[in-house]
Enzyme design. Structure first.
Site, PDB file in Angstrom:
ATOM      1  N   LYS A  10       0.845  -1.205   0.000  1.00 20.52           N
ATOM      2  CA  LYS A  10       0.000   0.000   0.000  1.00 20.52           C
ATOM      3  C   LYS A  10       0.878   1.252   0.000  1.00 20.52           C
ATOM      4  CE  LYS A  10      -0.307  -0.232   5.022  1.00 20.52           C
ATOM      5  NZ  LYS A  10      -1.136  -0.684   6.159  1.00 20.52           N
TER       6      LYS A  10
ATOM      7  N   ARG B 109     -10.807   0.190  14.632  1.00 23.24           N
ATOM      8  CA  ARG B 109     -10.663   0.952  13.386  1.00 23.24           C
ATOM      9  C   ARG B 109     -11.640   0.390  12.362  1.00 23.24           C
ATOM     10  NH1 ARG B 109      -4.949   1.276  10.095  1.00 23.24           N
ATOM     11  NH2 ARG B 109      -5.291  -0.968   9.933  1.00 23.24           N
TER      12      ARG B 109
ATOM     13  N   TYR C  46      15.427  29.332   9.667  1.00 25.49           N
ATOM     14  CA  TYR C  46      14.247  29.945  10.299  1.00 25.49           C
ATOM     15  C   TYR C  46      14.277  29.754  11.806  1.00 25.49           C
ATOM     16  CZ  TYR C  46      12.097  29.795   5.624  1.00 25.49           C
ATOM     17  OH  TYR C  46      11.813  29.945   4.305  1.00 25.49           O
TER      18      TYR C  46
ATOM     19  N   MET D 273      11.531  23.773   3.967  1.00 26.37           N
ATOM     20  CA  MET D 273      10.788  22.991   2.973  1.00 26.37           C
ATOM     21  C   MET D 273      11.716  22.398   1.906  1.00 26.37           C
ATOM     22  SD  MET D 273       7.518  24.110   0.638  1.00 26.37           S
ATOM     23  CE  MET D 273       6.627  24.822   2.008  1.00 26.37           C
TER      24      MET D 273
HETATM   25  C1  LIG Z   1      -0.432  -1.743   6.715  1.00 25.64           C
HETATM   26  C2  LIG Z   1      -1.043  -3.018   7.120  1.00 25.64           C
HETATM   27  C3  LIG Z   1      -0.225  -4.145   7.324  1.00 25.64           C
HETATM   28  C4  LIG Z   1       1.277  -4.123   7.211  1.00 25.64           C
HETATM   29  O1  LIG Z   1       1.907  -3.410   8.237  1.00 25.64           O
HETATM   30  P1  LIG Z   1       3.481  -3.635   8.474  1.00 25.64           P
HETATM   31  O2  LIG Z   1       3.748  -3.049   9.797  1.00 25.64           O
HETATM   32  O3  LIG Z   1       4.198  -2.955   7.370  1.00 25.64           O
HETATM   33  O4  LIG Z   1       3.692  -5.081   8.418  1.00 25.64           O
HETATM   34  C5  LIG Z   1      -0.847  -5.339   7.612  1.00 25.64           C
HETATM   35  N1  LIG Z   1      -2.182  -5.424   7.715  1.00 25.64           N
HETATM   36  C6  LIG Z   1      -3.003  -4.362   7.536  1.00 25.64           C
HETATM   37  C7  LIG Z   1      -4.474  -4.532   7.657  1.00 25.64           C
HETATM   38  C8  LIG Z   1      -2.451  -3.128   7.245  1.00 25.64           C
HETATM   39  O5  LIG Z   1      -3.263  -2.069   7.077  1.00 25.64           O
END
Ligand SMILES: *Cc1c(COP(=O)(O)O)cnc(C)c1O
Length: 359
Positions: free
Chosen positions: A38, A128, A253, A301
């Site tokens: 992701k 969540r 800054y 930045m």
């Molecule tokens: C992001 C995510 C993971 C992976 O997390 P890591 O710490 O990179 O292993 C696994 N399961 C779900 C549902 C996630 O959202």
């Protein structure tokens, strides 16, 4: 924006992705791996990482349908689990692109189209996404009633597995075990993320699969790193200016740093716009010609400044910001008070060039 003249370069060593994934299997004995790619594989490039990981892993996981489509367009053929909630707008895409949905709410049973594969998600402590464990029996009945859909997995997610000594890991595991008693034969059962797999593989059941994003990139979750993973990314740039500074003069800054003696300041063309947390002002150290130099003054930045002391280094000297012999993302995370995930995803800005070494 196309980067014709990038301000910096990330180099990703694809062979290390293979090595890291093989080490995960060797060290943990885990049966199946779902590679989480992701958020553009945490800024490393989703398609490139997934292509390299594909022979070593069993599944892929992404946050959104869009991310899954990108993988399919990039030629990825292994099953892809989408974590987000399915909606009437995305339902058809699961079928078109052969994606596996996550059912985490009763309404999702009616949203998905006939023949769609899905995994059930139970919330055992993240609060969540996912069904509450008390809904297990209702969910089982809905799954049985909806034979038009294909349930191929069930999962949950740890809240504290990045901490090797967390009691809550076991609490969640027990809640998930209780949920599983309501379900007979579901082919895939998965709960561990990187932390669960790396820190807990000796202590807790890993079921049939683990979901890991960080390990393939060479990191584990949390403060405790392991020596059998190697970060795949290095981030480099060059000094664009080297200037005199006199004792008593401040840098950047807010004037948070003042020179104690006369010397030289090097200006580096990367800043918080490229993912260097402002929290690393006066904390980060970067590597130039084999020597560490401290970032002084506030991160801006577009630039950071380093104290070169008496060393008048030449303009254009190569600077390693992250990886290689320099600080890796776990050092950055510790110093910035955040996690490795946030540091890596922060590097996904458009001003750097990415290259991949493959051999
Ligand atoms: C992001 C995510 C993971 C992976 O997390 P890591 O710490 O990179 O292993 C696994 N399961 C779900 C549902 C996630 O959202």
């Amino acid at each position: 924006m196309k980067t014709h003249f990038p301000n910096s370069y990330t180099e990703i060593d694809l062979e290390l992705i293979t090595r890291n994934l093989r080490e995960v299997r060797r060290q943990t004995g885990i049966e199946k791996i779902l590679s989480v790619v992701k958020c553009n594989a945490y800024g490393h490039g989703a398609v490139r990482v997934a292509r390299r990981a594909e022979p070593e892993v069993d599944w892929f996981g992404v946050a959104s349908v869009d991310e899954a489509i990108e993988l399919r367009m990039g030629g990825i053929q292994k099953p892809i689990l989408v974590f987000e909630v399915p909606t009437s707008r995305t339902a058809a895409a699961y079928q078109t692109h052969g994606l596996t949905a996550t059912v985490s709410n009763k309404a999702h049973f009616s949203v998905l189209m006939d023949g769609t594969k899905y995994h059930l998600n139970f919330d055992t402590g993240m609060n969540r996404l996912g069904f509450h464990p008390s809904e297990a029996e209702d969910v089982r009945q809905l799954a049985v009633a909806n034979q038009r859909l294909i349930c191929s997995g069930i999962y949950s997610h740890f809240a504290t597995a990045d901490d090797p000594g967390s009691g809550f890991v076991r609490t969640q595991l027990n809640r998930f075990r209780e949920v599983l008693t309501h379900f007979g034969e579901i082919p895939l059962v998965h709960m561990s993320n990187t932390g669960g797999a790396v820190h807990y593989h000796r202590d807790i059941e890993q079921f049939t699969m683990v979901r890991s994003g960080l390990t393939q990139l060479g990191y584990t979750a949390g403060d405790v790193q392991v020596d059998w993973l190697t970060p795949v990314l290095t981030w480099k740039t060059r000094l664009v200016q080297v200037r005199n500074i006199e004792a008593g003069e401040s840098v950047s800054y807010g004037r948070s740093w003042t020179a104690k003696s006369d010397g030289y300041i090097g200006t580096i063309p990367t800043g918080y716009g490229d993912g260097i947390p402002r929290a690393l002002s006066n904390k980060l150290k970067v590597l130039i010609n084999g020597k560490f130099y401290p970032v002084v003054g506030n991160v801006t930045m577009d630039y950071i400044m380093v104290n070169l002391g008496k060393n008048k280094l030449p303009v254009d000297s190569e600077v390693t910001l992250m990886g290689g012999e320099a600080w890796d993302a776990s050092h950055w995370a510790k110093a910035a008070g955040t996690n490795v995930h946030e540091i890596l995803t922060g590097l996904s800005g458009g001003r750097m060039a990415r290259s991949y070494t493959d051999y």
